[in-house]
Design an enzyme around this catalytic site. Sequence first.
Site, PDB file in Angstrom:
ATOM      1  N   ARG A   1      21.130  45.629  44.150  1.00 56.19           N
ATOM      2  CA  ARG A   1      21.323  45.753  42.708  1.00 56.19           C
ATOM      3  C   ARG A   1      21.151  44.388  42.063  1.00 56.19           C
ATOM      4  NH1 ARG A   1      26.539  45.405  39.419  1.00 56.19           N
ATOM      5  NH2 ARG A   1      25.805  45.974  37.351  1.00 56.19           N
TER       6      ARG A   1
ATOM      7  N   HIS B   1      22.908  42.504  31.893  1.00 59.10           N
ATOM      8  CA  HIS B   1      24.095  41.906  32.508  1.00 59.10           C
ATOM      9  C   HIS B   1      24.381  40.606  31.755  1.00 59.10           C
ATOM     10  CE1 HIS B   1      26.535  41.741  36.496  1.00 59.10           C
ATOM     11  NE2 HIS B   1      27.016  40.782  35.718  1.00 59.10           N
TER      12      HIS B   1
ATOM     13  N   GLU C   1      29.356  46.393  32.668  1.00 59.55           N
ATOM     14  CA  GLU C   1      30.693  46.073  32.173  1.00 59.55           C
ATOM     15  C   GLU C   1      30.797  45.905  30.655  1.00 59.55           C
ATOM     16  OE1 GLU C   1      32.305  42.817  34.421  1.00 59.55           O
ATOM     17  OE2 GLU C   1      32.576  44.054  36.184  1.00 59.55           O
TER      18      GLU C   1
ATOM     19  N   ASN D   1      32.457  49.024  38.749  1.00 60.43           N
ATOM     20  CA  ASN D   1      32.738  47.707  39.319  1.00 60.43           C
ATOM     21  C   ASN D   1      34.236  47.645  39.526  1.00 60.43           C
ATOM     22  OD1 ASN D   1      30.080  47.052  39.100  1.00 60.43           O
ATOM     23  ND2 ASN D   1      30.348  45.444  37.569  1.00 60.43           N
TER      24      ASN D   1
ATOM     25  N   TYR E   1      37.507  45.629  41.486  1.00 62.09           N
ATOM     26  CA  TYR E   1      37.937  44.459  42.244  1.00 62.09           C
ATOM     27  C   TYR E   1      39.403  44.488  42.647  1.00 62.09           C
ATOM     28  CZ  TYR E   1      33.521  42.116  41.290  1.00 62.09           C
ATOM     29  OH  TYR E   1      32.193  41.787  41.257  1.00 62.09           O
TER      30      TYR E   1
ATOM     31  N   GLU F   1      29.888  47.084  42.190  1.00 59.64           N
ATOM     32  CA  GLU F   1      30.360  45.741  42.548  1.00 59.64           C
ATOM     33  C   GLU F   1      31.735  45.848  43.169  1.00 59.64           C
ATOM     34  OE1 GLU F   1      30.533  42.636  39.530  1.00 59.64           O
ATOM     35  OE2 GLU F   1      28.578  43.268  38.764  1.00 59.64           O
TER      36      GLU F   1
HETATM   37  C1  GBH Z   1      32.145  41.003  37.486  1.00 59.04           C
HETATM   38  O1  GBH Z   1      33.142  40.955  36.503  1.00 59.04           O
HETATM   39  C2  GBH Z   1      30.820  40.635  36.884  1.00 59.04           C
HETATM   40  O2  GBH Z   1      30.016  41.782  36.677  1.00 59.04           O
HETATM   41  C3  GBH Z   1      30.054  39.631  37.695  1.00 59.04           C
HETATM   42  O3  GBH Z   1      28.995  39.124  36.936  1.00 59.04           O
HETATM   43  C4  GBH Z   1      30.997  38.560  38.177  1.00 59.04           C
HETATM   44  O4  GBH Z   1      30.346  37.497  38.784  1.00 59.04           O
HETATM   45  C5  GBH Z   1      31.952  39.210  39.141  1.00 59.04           C
HETATM   46  O5  GBH Z   1      32.620  40.269  38.539  1.00 59.04           O
HETATM   47  C6  GBH Z   1      33.006  38.275  39.705  1.00 59.04           C
HETATM   48  O6  GBH Z   1      33.845  37.818  38.699  1.00 59.04           O
HETATM   49  O7  GBH Z   1      39.872  34.570  34.216  1.00 59.04           O
HETATM   50  O8  GBH Z   1      41.892  35.839  33.912  1.00 59.04           O
HETATM   51  O9  GBH Z   1      40.412  35.457  32.034  1.00 59.04           O
HETATM   52  C7  GBH Z   1      34.430  41.316  36.931  1.00 59.04           C
HETATM   53  C8  GBH Z   1      35.375  41.437  35.764  1.00 59.04           C
HETATM   54  C9  GBH Z   1      36.320  40.259  33.943  1.00 59.04           C
HETATM   55  C10 GBH Z   1      36.809  39.563  36.128  1.00 59.04           C
HETATM   56  C11 GBH Z   1      36.777  38.941  33.407  1.00 59.04           C
HETATM   57  C12 GBH Z   1      37.291  38.239  35.598  1.00 59.04           C
HETATM   58  C13 GBH Z   1      38.281  37.087  33.736  1.00 59.04           C
HETATM   59  C14 GBH Z   1      39.765  37.139  33.861  1.00 59.04           C
HETATM   60  N1  GBH Z   1      35.814  40.139  35.286  1.00 59.04           N
HETATM   61  N2  GBH Z   1      37.800  38.391  34.253  1.00 59.04           N
HETATM   62  S1  GBH Z   1      40.537  35.631  33.471  1.00 59.04           S
END
Ligand code: GBH
Length: 505
Positions: free
Chosen positions: A96, A141, A186, A328, A330, A397
Amino acid sequence: MKLLLLLGFLIGCYAATTRQERRFPDEFLFGTATASYQIEGGWNADDKGENIWDRMTHTKPDVIKDVSNGDIAADSYNNYKRDVEMMRELGLDAYRFSLSWSRILPNGLSNKVSEAGVAFYNNYIDEMVKYGITPMVTLYHWDLPQKLQDLGGFANPLFPDWFEDYARVVYEHFGDRVKHWITFNEPREICYEGYDTTTKAPLLNATGIGAYLCAKNLVLAHAKAYYAYKNDFAPSQGGQCGITISVNWFPPLTDSEEDQIAAELYRQAEWGIYAEPIFSAEGGFPKELSERVAQMSMEQGYPRSRMPEFTDEEREFVRGAADFFGVNHYTAFLVSAAKDTEFIVPSVYGDTGAVTSVPDEWPKSASKWLTLAPDSILNALTFLNNKYNSPVFYITENGWSIRYEDGLEDDDRIRYYRAALESVLDVLDAGITLKGYMAWSLMDNFEWMEGYTERFGLYEVDFEDPARTRTPRKSAFVYKQIIKTRVIDHEYEPERRTMTIDDGK
Ligand code: GBH
């Protein structure tokens, strides 16, 4: 009682043995994910146009933690053959990646198509297809052409037309080989972080207003690009088109009614405002949250709700506009009703009246927001599956960050992937239609506001080295073994650490 204990013990043993034998189906797509601005570099190669990340990092370099940018990044613009070689080493079924809008349309609008931009993606795609790797392509993206941002970007009501025009160019050029399309990556991060809280480009400060405005235009744009594909390309090209939404798991901290309501409102603000209009039976924004925003807007003296409404026609148009739901995922956060939090007024999270926390015992990554939460994939997908009438899912993701100094021995990433993939097997066992899993990420890349300080790669990238040399971490060997055997072997220790390309790929 003794009999019951014995029975429990036997069931436990049975579960433990079947657990070890659980397999991923052969047709399940294992892949990795990346995004254009995070890996490509070549920011001004040929006639590429400027995008909002170029503009932000060049004019306000200090907003990035290590004052870096994606001008060169992993230089995939020049290293794309090496990227595909890595995919072959891992034995990936799918890859992807995203397209840079301003590389293809330097002005953002489709009056001018860049030959060099199209050639780059043709080469990348051809190289994958040559080795049987399924390309899964994200149209957007986060790297909007700056010229469209100058006109308001996602806040301009014409945005859906611009996006459809761009999507058509993309389907025309690449749709003969690409059968999996993702319109947006996202929406929450685009809208909430970019247009509401100044935590991503374009750093727009419109708290409590920007996210909702952007959400409506974004889902309309998605639906336009979806129907353009469905009506004019899918009949001859035969592919699928969906959207990727970030869905972490948000259970209530306690069983109290307050916390349960808070958790539901929080989920609606996090992903519901993007998912509900597309995937719910009724369409439109989520009911409870939109009622609350309307109410609070009135109390705050606004003449109308800060959350725009859909006309009946728009609601019908967007509802059902997806062949699959890309997730996505995590981590998880526990949600409770706020007691004495002072929210910014107005703000999205002020509208929910909810706050989150994370138990100390969940293992921590290098990213402050990312911990290993138990069973969160199963919980999130079960919830979505019930709420949205069993759509087709892909996990687009999922991954874990370390620091560069941590080197190649990324055992805590291995622990994370094994736990996540066990949860994926639980999802499959539950009969949920999940067709693939993309690990974030193939290699280290530009981690947005965190620059190069957080590393998500199965391959390490040396950003000091002009060649941007890529070296497999321990986790790469473990992921490769899982893909090959279709089984998670928790004992497997990769000893010989030289990558080879195995048969068939
Ligand atoms: C994804 O976002 C993205 O699609 C990708 O591009 C990115 O590299 C990957 O995850 C890893 O981060 O720092 O406490 O303010 C995941 C969702 C939303 C997670 C914003 C981090 C910031 C939180 N992201 N968040 S903070």
